[in-house]
Design a protein around this motif. Structure first.
Motif, PDB file in Angstrom:
ATOM      1  N   VAL A   1       0.823  -1.209   0.000  1.00 34.38           N
ATOM      2  CA  VAL A   1       0.000   0.000   0.000  1.00 34.38           C
ATOM      3  C   VAL A   1       0.860   1.264   0.000  1.00 34.38           C
ATOM      4  CG1 VAL A   1      -1.617   1.375   1.382  1.00 34.38           C
ATOM      5  CG2 VAL A   1      -2.084  -1.016   0.944  1.00 34.38           C
ATOM      6  N   PHE A   2       1.780   1.393   0.958  1.00 33.24           N
ATOM      7  CA  PHE A   2       2.601   2.609   1.006  1.00 33.24           C
ATOM      8  C   PHE A   2       3.520   2.687  -0.199  1.00 33.24           C
ATOM      9  CE2 PHE A   2       1.867   2.090   5.700  1.00 33.24           C
ATOM     10  CZ  PHE A   2       0.963   3.135   5.787  1.00 33.24           C
ATOM     11  N   LEU A   3       3.978   1.538  -0.665  1.00 30.43           N
ATOM     12  CA  LEU A   3       4.821   1.488  -1.848  1.00 30.43           C
ATOM     13  C   LEU A   3       4.053   2.018  -3.057  1.00 30.43           C
ATOM     14  CD1 LEU A   3       7.539   0.468  -3.043  1.00 30.43           C
ATOM     15  CD2 LEU A   3       6.354  -1.679  -3.505  1.00 30.43           C
ATOM     16  N   ALA A   4       2.826   1.534  -3.235  1.00 32.08           N
ATOM     17  CA  ALA A   4       2.011   1.976  -4.372  1.00 32.08           C
ATOM     18  C   ALA A   4       1.665   3.460  -4.260  1.00 32.08           C
ATOM     19  CB  ALA A   4       0.736   1.139  -4.452  1.00 32.08           C
ATOM     20  N   LEU A   5       1.304   3.891  -3.057  1.00 30.58           N
ATOM     21  CA  LEU A   5       1.008   5.313  -2.863  1.00 30.58           C
ATOM     22  C   LEU A   5       2.227   6.179  -3.166  1.00 30.58           C
ATOM     23  CD1 LEU A   5      -1.102   5.235   0.421  1.00 30.58           C
ATOM     24  CD2 LEU A   5      -1.927   5.670  -1.895  1.00 30.58           C
ATOM     25  N   GLY A   6       3.410   5.668  -2.891  1.00 30.79           N
ATOM     26  CA  GLY A   6       4.637   6.417  -3.124  1.00 30.79           C
ATOM     27  C   GLY A   6       4.979   6.609  -4.585  1.00 30.79           C
ATOM     28  N   PHE A   7       4.417   5.761  -5.464  1.00 25.53           N
ATOM     29  CA  PHE A   7       4.721   5.909  -6.881  1.00 25.53           C
ATOM     30  C   PHE A   7       4.104   7.176  -7.480  1.00 25.53           C
ATOM     31  CE2 PHE A   7       5.715   1.278  -6.972  1.00 25.53           C
ATOM     32  CZ  PHE A   7       7.021   1.429  -7.391  1.00 25.53           C
ATOM     33  N   VAL A   8       2.969   7.605  -6.972  1.00 28.26           N
ATOM     34  CA  VAL A   8       2.324   8.811  -7.505  1.00 28.26           C
ATOM     35  C   VAL A   8       3.231  10.023  -7.314  1.00 28.26           C
ATOM     36  CG1 VAL A   8       0.318  10.329  -7.330  1.00 28.26           C
ATOM     37  CG2 VAL A   8       0.016   7.849  -7.216  1.00 28.26           C
ATOM     38  N   PRO A   9       3.659  10.340  -6.084  1.00 30.77           N
ATOM     39  CA  PRO A   9       4.565  11.482  -5.955  1.00 30.77           C
ATOM     40  C   PRO A   9       5.937  11.236  -6.593  1.00 30.77           C
ATOM     41  CG  PRO A   9       4.233  10.463  -3.813  1.00 30.77           C
ATOM     42  CD  PRO A   9       3.281   9.808  -4.766  1.00 30.77           C
TER      43      PRO A   9
ATOM     44  N   PHE B   1       6.562   9.863  -9.478  1.00 29.45           N
ATOM     45  CA  PHE B   1       6.471  10.294 -10.872  1.00 29.45           C
ATOM     46  C   PHE B   1       6.150  11.775 -10.981  1.00 29.45           C
ATOM     47  CE2 PHE B   1       5.685   5.681 -11.342  1.00 29.45           C
ATOM     48  CZ  PHE B   1       6.786   5.402 -12.122  1.00 29.45           C
ATOM     49  N   LEU B   2       5.307  12.283 -10.099  1.00 28.95           N
ATOM     50  CA  LEU B   2       4.957  13.708 -10.130  1.00 28.95           C
ATOM     51  C   LEU B   2       6.132  14.601  -9.732  1.00 28.95           C
ATOM     52  CD1 LEU B   2       1.357  13.784  -8.618  1.00 28.95           C
ATOM     53  CD2 LEU B   2       2.032  14.140 -11.004  1.00 28.95           C
TER      54      LEU B   2
ATOM     55  N   ALA C   1       8.340  21.098  -4.094  1.00 30.23           N
ATOM     56  CA  ALA C   1       8.950  20.673  -2.831  1.00 30.23           C
ATOM     57  C   ALA C   1       7.966  19.834  -2.017  1.00 30.23           C
ATOM     58  CB  ALA C   1       9.405  21.890  -2.038  1.00 30.23           C
ATOM     59  N   LEU C   2       6.675  20.163  -2.103  1.00 26.32           N
ATOM     60  CA  LEU C   2       5.659  19.408  -1.374  1.00 26.32           C
ATOM     61  C   LEU C   2       5.573  17.973  -1.898  1.00 26.32           C
ATOM     62  CD1 LEU C   2       3.364  19.358   0.717  1.00 26.32           C
ATOM     63  CD2 LEU C   2       1.824  20.112  -1.121  1.00 26.32           C
ATOM     64  N   VAL C   3       5.587  17.806  -3.203  1.00 25.75           N
ATOM     65  CA  VAL C   3       5.528  16.467  -3.805  1.00 25.75           C
ATOM     66  C   VAL C   3       6.790  15.689  -3.453  1.00 25.75           C
ATOM     67  CG1 VAL C   3       5.454  15.214  -5.995  1.00 25.75           C
ATOM     68  CG2 VAL C   3       3.975  17.185  -5.656  1.00 25.75           C
ATOM     69  N   GLU C   4       7.937  16.367  -3.463  1.00 22.62           N
ATOM     70  CA  GLU C   4       9.186  15.707  -3.089  1.00 22.62           C
ATOM     71  C   GLU C   4       9.146  15.252  -1.627  1.00 22.62           C
ATOM     72  OE1 GLU C   4      13.966  16.648  -2.748  1.00 22.62           O
ATOM     73  OE2 GLU C   4      12.655  18.075  -3.763  1.00 22.62           O
TER      74      GLU C   4
END
Length: 168
Positions: free
Chosen positions: A30-38, A40-41, A48-51
């Motif tokens: 779950v956290f791994l998948a959620l982490g892919f969105v930011p 790539f963004l 800086a917020l996305v990072e």
């Protein structure tokens, strides 16, 4: 795929047990998948917020949780304790353990230490889920599963199926 495996392990059991096995099978990523969105963004937005969000999901204590949920050393004892102390939650940990075993077999690169917190190097899997041949076979099997599952549901609930189509 992990959710399907969780379902198949409890296909002949109650819906509640099936759902627990599916959730347990999916939760480690779950956290791994959620982490892919930011992840790539981060390159697109230069924000800086996305990072910071990417760092939170992949380079913080949350990432340690992700690694822990893949660990046979952590999930195995939880499954044993659940067996003796709270059997109703057993499908959840069976799904989670199945996730770790599947990852152990299919992650030739980018694998976790499946014996975390023991300080071992990651074990390379037999297959790589990124190989084209493996991906094609996996998706064909998933398609066959979905067709089988839909046919099973149609057979077990023929009246409800006709009602949805307006035939009854």
């Amino acid at each position: 795929t992990h959710g399907v495996i969780g379902y198949l392990l409890y296909a002949k059991r109650s819906q509640h047990e099936q759902r627990l096995a599916i959730i347990g099978g999916i939760l480690p990523d779950v956290f791994l998948a959620l982490g892919f969105v930011p992840h790539f963004l981060e390159h697109v937005t230069q924000s800086a917020l996305v990072e910071a969000l990417h760092d939170l999901l992949h380079h913080s204590a949350l990432h340690t949780v992700t690694v822990s949920l893949h660990s046979l050393v952590i999930v195995g004892p939880l499954l044993v304790f659940t067996y003796f102390l709270y059997k109703q939650a057993l499908p959840f940990f069976v799904g989670m353990l199945a996730h770790g075993i599947v990852d152990l077999l299919t992650h030739r690169q980018r694998a976790y230490n499946h014996f975390f917190p023991l300080p071992f190097a990651s074990i390379r899997g037999i297959f790589s889920y990124t190989d084209v041949g493996f991906t094609v076979v996996e998706h064909v099997l998933l398609l066959l599963f979905v067709v089988w599952w839909m046919l099973q549901r149609r057979r077990s609930h023929p009246v409800a199926h006709r009602k949805r189509q307006g035939l009854s």
